[in-house]
Design an enzyme around this catalytic site. Structure first.
Site, mmCIF file in Angstrom:
data_model
loop_
_atom_site.group_PDB
_atom_site.id
_atom_site.type_symbol
_atom_site.label_atom_id
_atom_site.label_comp_id
_atom_site.label_asym_id
_atom_site.label_seq_id
_atom_site.Cartn_x
_atom_site.Cartn_y
_atom_site.Cartn_z
ATOM 1 N N GLU A 51 18.218 -17.727 -7.412
ATOM 2 C CA GLU A 51 17.793 -16.376 -7.783
ATOM 3 C C GLU A 51 17.248 -16.358 -9.216
ATOM 4 O O GLU A 51 16.239 -15.707 -9.497
ATOM 5 C CB GLU A 51 18.979 -15.405 -7.614
ATOM 6 C CG GLU A 51 18.748 -13.974 -8.031
ATOM 7 C CD GLU A 51 17.601 -13.286 -7.300
ATOM 8 O OE1 GLU A 51 17.069 -13.824 -6.329
ATOM 9 O OE2 GLU A 51 17.222 -12.185 -7.746
ATOM 10 N N LYS B 187 13.476 -15.245 -10.211
ATOM 11 C CA LYS B 187 13.181 -14.184 -11.190
ATOM 12 C C LYS B 187 12.216 -14.705 -12.253
ATOM 13 O O LYS B 187 11.259 -14.031 -12.621
ATOM 14 C CB LYS B 187 14.454 -13.688 -11.904
ATOM 15 C CG LYS B 187 15.383 -12.811 -11.110
ATOM 16 C CD LYS B 187 14.876 -11.425 -10.841
ATOM 17 C CE LYS B 187 14.165 -11.336 -9.523
ATOM 18 N NZ LYS B 187 14.976 -11.123 -8.348
ATOM 19 N N ARG C 93 5.189 -0.086 -6.026
ATOM 20 C CA ARG C 93 5.156 -0.851 -4.786
ATOM 21 C C ARG C 93 4.203 -2.043 -4.881
ATOM 22 O O ARG C 93 4.223 -2.927 -4.054
ATOM 23 C CB ARG C 93 4.718 0.047 -3.630
ATOM 24 C CG ARG C 93 5.718 1.128 -3.306
ATOM 25 C CD ARG C 93 5.121 2.147 -2.357
ATOM 26 N NE ARG C 93 4.925 1.609 -1.032
ATOM 27 C CZ ARG C 93 5.755 1.782 -0.013
ATOM 28 N NH1 ARG C 93 6.843 2.477 -0.181
ATOM 29 N NH2 ARG C 93 5.500 1.282 1.176
ATOM 30 N N GLU D 205 8.682 -15.311 -10.826
ATOM 31 C CA GLU D 205 8.067 -14.068 -10.358
ATOM 32 C C GLU D 205 7.466 -13.244 -11.498
ATOM 33 O O GLU D 205 6.374 -12.704 -11.361
ATOM 34 C CB GLU D 205 9.173 -13.269 -9.650
ATOM 35 C CG GLU D 205 8.747 -12.015 -8.973
ATOM 36 C CD GLU D 205 9.911 -11.370 -8.221
ATOM 37 O OE1 GLU D 205 11.079 -11.581 -8.607
ATOM 38 O OE2 GLU D 205 9.647 -10.619 -7.272
ATOM 39 N N TRP E 13 -2.965 -2.809 -1.459
ATOM 40 C CA TRP E 13 -2.574 -4.191 -1.744
ATOM 41 C C TRP E 13 -3.329 -5.030 -0.727
ATOM 42 O O TRP E 13 -3.096 -4.924 0.480
ATOM 43 C CB TRP E 13 -1.063 -4.339 -1.586
ATOM 44 C CG TRP E 13 -0.510 -5.635 -2.058
ATOM 45 C CD1 TRP E 13 -0.197 -5.988 -3.342
ATOM 46 C CD2 TRP E 13 -0.169 -6.777 -1.255
ATOM 47 N NE1 TRP E 13 0.309 -7.258 -3.385
ATOM 48 C CE2 TRP E 13 0.340 -7.767 -2.116
ATOM 49 C CE3 TRP E 13 -0.244 -7.060 0.104
ATOM 50 C CZ2 TRP E 13 0.766 -9.014 -1.677
ATOM 51 C CZ3 TRP E 13 0.183 -8.303 0.553
ATOM 52 C CH2 TRP E 13 0.676 -9.256 -0.329
ATOM 53 N N CYS F 145 0.827 -1.207 0.000
ATOM 54 C CA CYS F 145 0.000 0.000 0.000
ATOM 55 C C CYS F 145 0.865 1.262 0.000
ATOM 56 O O CYS F 145 1.970 1.264 0.526
ATOM 57 C CB CYS F 145 -0.856 0.016 1.243
ATOM 58 S SG CYS F 145 -1.829 -1.470 1.441
ATOM 59 N N ASN G 11 -1.823 2.211 5.829
ATOM 60 C CA ASN G 11 -0.918 1.106 5.482
ATOM 61 C C ASN G 11 -0.663 0.328 6.754
ATOM 62 O O ASN G 11 -0.489 0.930 7.816
ATOM 63 C CB ASN G 11 0.442 1.624 4.993
ATOM 64 C CG ASN G 11 0.360 2.278 3.643
ATOM 65 O OD1 ASN G 11 -0.687 2.282 3.006
ATOM 66 N ND2 ASN G 11 1.467 2.836 3.202
ATOM 67 N N GLY G 12 -0.586 -0.988 6.651
ATOM 68 C CA GLY G 12 -0.307 -1.803 7.838
ATOM 69 C C GLY G 12 -1.462 -2.739 8.129
ATOM 70 O O GLY G 12 -2.350 -2.923 7.290
ATOM 71 N N LYS H 92 6.185 -4.543 -4.050
ATOM 72 C CA LYS H 92 7.604 -4.213 -3.971
ATOM 73 C C LYS H 92 8.116 -4.267 -2.531
ATOM 74 O O LYS H 92 9.117 -4.891 -2.250
ATOM 75 C CB LYS H 92 7.840 -2.822 -4.572
ATOM 76 C CG LYS H 92 9.311 -2.413 -4.598
ATOM 77 C CD LYS H 92 10.109 -3.279 -5.545
ATOM 78 C CE LYS H 92 11.586 -3.028 -5.468
ATOM 79 N NZ LYS H 92 12.349 -4.111 -6.116
HETATM 80 O O1 M6R Z 1 13.083 -5.170 0.381
HETATM 81 P P1 M6R Z 1 13.617 -6.541 0.668
HETATM 82 O O2 M6R Z 1 14.932 -6.788 0.032
HETATM 83 O O3 M6R Z 1 13.643 -6.847 2.136
HETATM 84 O O4 M6R Z 1 12.566 -7.535 0.000
HETATM 85 C C1 M6R Z 1 12.644 -8.909 0.184
HETATM 86 C C2 M6R Z 1 11.798 -9.635 -0.830
HETATM 87 O O5 M6R Z 1 10.460 -9.291 -0.690
HETATM 88 C C3 M6R Z 1 12.239 -9.322 -2.273
HETATM 89 O O6 M6R Z 1 13.592 -9.577 -2.456
HETATM 90 C C4 M6R Z 1 11.432 -10.164 -3.279
HETATM 91 O O7 M6R Z 1 11.748 -11.513 -3.139
HETATM 92 C C5 M6R Z 1 11.703 -9.656 -4.693
HETATM 93 N N1 M6R Z 1 10.464 -9.281 -5.308
HETATM 94 C C6 M6R Z 1 12.347 -10.650 -5.571
HETATM 95 O O8 M6R Z 1 12.592 -10.145 -6.843
#
Ligand code: M6R
Length: 608
Positions: free
Chosen positions: A481, A485, A27, A488, A72, A2, A97-98, A603
């Site tokens: 990773e 990717k 976000r 995702e 969100w 959010c 938010n929260g 995000k």
């Molecule tokens: O902001 P952060 O690095 O703590 O976020 C952690 C994960 O939410 C973030 O890395 C997520 O896995 C990504 N969307 C991956 O691309």
């Protein structure tokens, strides 16, 4: 997740709110809305579409004071009725938010008190609670404070009232919120990028702060209710850094920004002749002398960075290192070790699980903490004793790219500094690693030249349902990773395995429809990896190999080779990440998915 924007001014704030929401789109959200005070009434517009849709719907809306939100979904499905702002009795409007944890109890009490609920959200209780206190003759500030005292959970909120045409109340506890200070106008937002259009003068609020804003002034009250001053900081974030420029997507832009992001992150170190603990903060030398092990806590991509670092730290610095997913650690009974350095890694510095894991570690009596983070003013940075900021610049695409490679660079620095402090790094080795770090941005730039080749290769993935990623040693987390990717942003199911594990199960999956992507650096495990690849070929599996020069893996039927420009030794995981990012990006393009805002994801994951 959010996002919040609010403005109180002497001009129509609707365009400011909409532009702010647009800048918060990255976000992740599933609905959006705004509300303004207009001639003694609240005018609210909401939409389950994109901010562009909200913009169309608010074409005739005007007001000098307003709040806006991208939602969100947590409580209640994504729908217009659940979209913020939530309004009580046509008089009080709230964006939030929260998560309010005691909302069910509050909802029953408020329903019994005659407050009808028109959404399934936890936020609506805040609007009604504030209204209840406001209707008793309290000011909006007092009513909000009284309502907040009844809430259990995390929040950043913005509040307006129909009969307060020049006032916003905002507050934060557990979710980020900041003020923007303008000339005869003031703003609130959950993220500085939302406000760059109107001001660079930013006040970062502290936990428990409640603020009253008018167009002329703002007063901040701390959690005890005392009026306090908070420093006004000038944001150095440039407008261009949050704009797309010539690229088709933020993810593509951010992949291409990696050479510069690495150079920025390594700048101070590469310009010096030796590595010093001071880059992690004034207390670093004493802390590093006192530790006997490391525990890395993170989520998602940042967790993968931690997994790579474990190989470096144990090998080069000779220090025991564990890496744990933050959401697991925070709820598990673990054996605390006060001599353990807790390292939290996060792009945003806001991730709720990582923050809770850090607090949990501290509460267990582990005082040595270090944050590796891309956002200087974030909660994680403020909660940690030591810090190293990655200087990747704002990352807008939900898929983390430049944040990851800069985290790796930062973790390599940590490894070298610890190795040096433990007398495991000779002067010659130190100079050699510094030289390799200086060369890293140029090496990353060369890898980007593979882009056209990978774009062509991606066409072979568009109709696939599954993919397997293989790596060994340092590159196993890079395989993880790569798989993250791909799933995702392209929604192709992908899994990563250490190549040696293949025959213990996943080999059963291999056939001509299962592409197998392998990372083949020219390192000590190369010959072992080659045997694993033969096991795949022997079962008719199609192999896509990202190979360093001199690996002598040849392009034959069923084996596609992408030749990496050079082998980078310990830094190889950083370079091998880039083609996997490009692969995911171009497969997603083939599939026509929303690359920067993949479905269901956000995000900054500021809720559990
Ligand atoms: O902001 P952060 O690095 O703590 O976020 C952690 C994960 O939410 C973030 O890395 C997520 O896995 C990504 N969307 C991956 O691309």
């Amino acid at each position: 997740m959010c996002g919040i924007v609010g403005a109180v001014a002497l001009r129509n704030v609707v365009p400011i709110l909409l532009e702010g929401l647009k800048r918060l789109e990255y976000r992740g959200y599933d609905s959006a809305g705004l509300v303004v005070v207009d001639d003694g009434h609240l005018t609210r517009v909401r939409s389950t579409g994109r901010v562009a849709d909200l913009t169309e719907r608010s074409a005739t809306t005007t007001g000098y004071t307003g709040i806006a939100h991208t939602r969100w979904a947590t409580h209640g499905i994504p729908s217009e009725r659940n979209a913020h702002p939530h309004v009580s009795k046509g008089q009080i409007a709230v964006v939030h938010n929260g998560i309010i944890e005691n909302y069910e109890v509050l909802r029953s009490t408020l329903t019994a008190a005659g407050y009808p609920f028109s959404s399934d959200t936890d936020t609506e209780v805040i609007a009604h609670l504030i209204h209840r206190h406001y209707a008793r003759g309290n000011s909006l500030l007092v009513a909000t404070r009284a309502a907040l005292a009844e809430l259990v959970g995390a929040y950043a909120i913005g509040v307006i009232a129909s009969d307060c045409p020049d006032q916003i109340i905002c507050a934060r506890r557990g979710s980020p919120l900041l003020l923007g200070v303008g000339v005869a106008e003031n703003f609130i937002a959950s993220d500085v990028s939302a406000l760059l259009q109107v001001t660079r003068q930013i006040v970062y609020l502290e936990e428990g702060d409640v603020v009253e804003l008018t167009h002329q002034a703002y007063q901040i009250y701390d959690k005890q209710g005392n009026q306090v001053e908070r420093a006004v900081q000038t944001s150095e974030l440039s407008n261009e850094s949050v704009e797309l420029g010539l690229y088709q997507h933020y993810m593509q832009k951010e992949i291409h920004e990696q050479p510069q992001a690495l150079a920025n992150t390594l700048e101070s170190v590469c310009n010096s002749q030796s590595l010093v603990p001071g880059i992690f903060g004034a207390e670093a030398a004493a802390t590093f002398a006192d530790i006997d092990s490391i525990l890395i806590l993170a989520c998602g991509t940042s967790y993968h960075a931690g997994l790579v670092a474990r190989y470096w730290l144990e090998d080069l610095a000779g220090i025991r290192c564990n890496v744990e997913v933050a959401s697991e650690y925070r709820y598990r009974s673990s054996v605390p070790n006060p001599k353990q350095l807790i390292v939290v890694i996060s792009q945003s510095g806001e991730t709720a699980d990582t923050q809770a894991a850090l607090n949990h570690a501290k509460a267990l009596g582990q005082p040595h903490t270090l944050a590796i983070c891309n956002v200087p003013e974030s909660a994680l940075v403020r909660l940690s004793k030591l810090r190293l900021l990655t200087r990747a610049g704002p990352e807008i695409g939900v898929a983390s790219t430049k944040a990851f490679t800069t985290q790796l660079a930062a973790l390599f620095l940590l490894t070298l500094v610890l190795a040096k402090s433990r007398d495991r790094l000779s002067v010659r080795q130190e100079q050699q690693y510094l030289q390799e770090l200086r060369h890293l941005p140029a090496a990353a730039q060369k890898v980007l030249d593979l882009e056209p080749l990978i774009a062509t290769l991606a066409t072979q993935f568009a109709d696939k349902q599954h993919a397997l990623f293989l790596g060994r040693g340092l590159h196993y987390p890079i395989a993880m990773e790569g798989a993250l990717k791909l799933k995702e942003i392209s929604y192709i199911h992908a899994e990563a395995y250490p190549a040696g594990e293949l025959k213990h199960g996943p080999l059963a999956l291999v056939d001509k429809d299962m592409p197998v992507i392998s990372i083949a650096p020219n390192d000590a495990l190369l010959e072992k990896l080659k045997s694993n690849l033969q096991e795949v070929r022997a079962r008719g599996g199609e192999l896509y190999v990202f190979a360093d020069a001199d690996t002598h893996i040849h392009e034959v039927d069923g084996i596609h080779i992408m030749q990496m420009p050079e082998h980078a030794g310990y830094l190889s995981p950083i370079l091998h990440t880039i083609p996997l990012q490009l692969l995911a990006y171009y497969v997603a393009l083939q599939k026509g998915t929303d690359v920067d805002k993949p479905r269901n994801l956000a995000k900054s994951v500021t809720v559990e």
